[in-house]
Design a protein around this motif. Sequence first.
Motif, PDB file in Angstrom:
ATOM      1  N   VAL A 108      -8.307   4.929 -43.850  1.00  0.00           N
ATOM      2  CA  VAL A 108      -9.242   5.211 -42.759  1.00  0.00           C
ATOM      3  C   VAL A 108     -10.321   4.141 -42.703  1.00  0.00           C
ATOM      4  O   VAL A 108     -10.836   3.694 -43.739  1.00  0.00           O
ATOM      5  N   GLY A 109     -10.654   3.696 -41.499  1.00  0.00           N
ATOM      6  CA  GLY A 109     -11.657   2.658 -41.318  1.00  0.00           C
ATOM      7  C   GLY A 109     -13.004   3.212 -40.918  1.00  0.00           C
ATOM      8  O   GLY A 109     -13.381   4.314 -41.328  1.00  0.00           O
ATOM      9  N   ALA A 110     -13.718   2.476 -40.084  1.00  0.00           N
ATOM     10  CA  ALA A 110     -15.095   2.834 -39.745  1.00  0.00           C
ATOM     11  C   ALA A 110     -15.199   3.874 -38.639  1.00  0.00           C
ATOM     12  O   ALA A 110     -16.211   4.589 -38.553  1.00  0.00           O
ATOM     13  N   ILE A 116     -17.129  -1.529 -42.002  1.00  0.00           N
ATOM     14  CA  ILE A 116     -17.139  -0.269 -42.756  1.00  0.00           C
ATOM     15  C   ILE A 116     -18.417  -0.153 -43.577  1.00  0.00           C
ATOM     16  O   ILE A 116     -19.082   0.903 -43.604  1.00  0.00           O
ATOM     17  N   GLU A 117     -18.781  -1.235 -44.256  1.00  0.00           N
ATOM     18  CA  GLU A 117     -19.983  -1.216 -45.093  1.00  0.00           C
ATOM     19  C   GLU A 117     -21.242  -1.017 -44.250  1.00  0.00           C
ATOM     20  O   GLU A 117     -22.154  -0.271 -44.648  1.00  0.00           O
ATOM     21  N   ALA A 118     -21.302  -1.652 -43.090  1.00  0.00           N
ATOM     22  CA  ALA A 118     -22.455  -1.490 -42.210  1.00  0.00           C
ATOM     23  C   ALA A 118     -22.559  -0.056 -41.698  1.00  0.00           C
ATOM     24  O   ALA A 118     -23.652   0.522 -41.631  1.00  0.00           O
ATOM     25  N   ALA A 152     -27.195  -0.512 -37.437  1.00  0.00           N
ATOM     26  CA  ALA A 152     -26.808  -0.581 -36.035  1.00  0.00           C
ATOM     27  C   ALA A 152     -25.779  -1.690 -35.855  1.00  0.00           C
ATOM     28  O   ALA A 152     -26.016  -2.835 -36.256  1.00  0.00           O
ATOM     29  N   ILE A 153     -24.648  -1.343 -35.260  1.00  0.00           N
ATOM     30  CA  ILE A 153     -23.565  -2.305 -35.044  1.00  0.00           C
ATOM     31  C   ILE A 153     -23.496  -2.626 -33.554  1.00  0.00           C
ATOM     32  O   ILE A 153     -23.318  -1.727 -32.726  1.00  0.00           O
ATOM     33  N   ASP A 154     -23.650  -3.879 -33.227  1.00  0.00           N
ATOM     34  CA  ASP A 154     -23.527  -4.331 -31.845  1.00  0.00           C
ATOM     35  C   ASP A 154     -22.036  -4.434 -31.534  1.00  0.00           C
ATOM     36  O   ASP A 154     -21.376  -5.403 -31.915  1.00  0.00           O
TER      37      ASP A 154
END
Length: 310
Positions: free
Chosen positions: A38-40, A176-178, A184-186
């Motif tokens: 499983v990913g993010a 995933i780490e973020a 916040a992921i753009d």
Amino acid sequence: MIRSLATALIALVLLALAPAAAAQKRIALTFDDTPRAVGAFFTKEERSKRLVAALRKARVEQAAFFVNPGKVQAPGDEAVVDRYVRAGHVIADHSFSHPHLNQLAVADYLADIDKAEAWLKPRLGRRPWFRYPFLDEGGRDKAKRDAVRAGLAERGLTNGYVTAEGSDWNIEQLTIEAKKAGKAIDMAALRDLYVETHVQAADFADALMIKTIGRSPPHVMLLHETDIAALYIADLVKALRADGWEIVTADVAYSDPLKTAAPDVPSANGTLTELLAWEKGLPAPRWYERNDLRIANPLFAERVLHEKPQ
């Protein structure tokens, strides 16, 4: 009048030839580590459904998924593999347990391959290709490298080599780490970085291959079965086509004479492009720059997370 007719005829001929000239760059899409953890963003089922839909939307006739049968454990894992095959894609061997060759004896490594083949051979869509986990053909151990190459030949397996890669696994891991850290992921910037990186990786590989073997072969791009791919593979395909690439099947790519290449270099870890260039004596770097995490990681932090360089 005759001259004008001749000019018009030449123009029509050139126009007819233009699509063929534009399609000189060819590339197949391949995905490692199926079924991946499983990913993010998605469950395994959601990811595979999205990936199938995105490949269909992008008019990708056939991609190849390199399977680790040892990861088929949870309910639904087998259905993930079957979903790709039903959609017209093909599956091949990425080993049973994804080991490093340089950490195993030859007999144990080949036994792991045999275990994977026992699971794969009865299945529809199976191809007799083996891709080394980590692209590790044994490091600097030439005897081990050659013993496994011979073992693959005895089993009727050919090398599921890679010619172009942009370390998408690293983009996924950083995402995933973020996400776990609550950063916040753009997402638009993530898409652009993913797409740009892989188009550049393809162009780098093609230029180096032309220097090395004197032609542009049908390339094989290494991707992974990730949430990032499920989100943005259609964008990547669109960008590749805009850059002059034709998306071909893995069957076409692996019918090229490169399938018999066996570079004899001090360390057989990397893309076939890199290994052939090394064997020919072309100078380093023989790899796309963003495969160096010292370059890739700060770029991700700056562009996707909008963090200032330290």
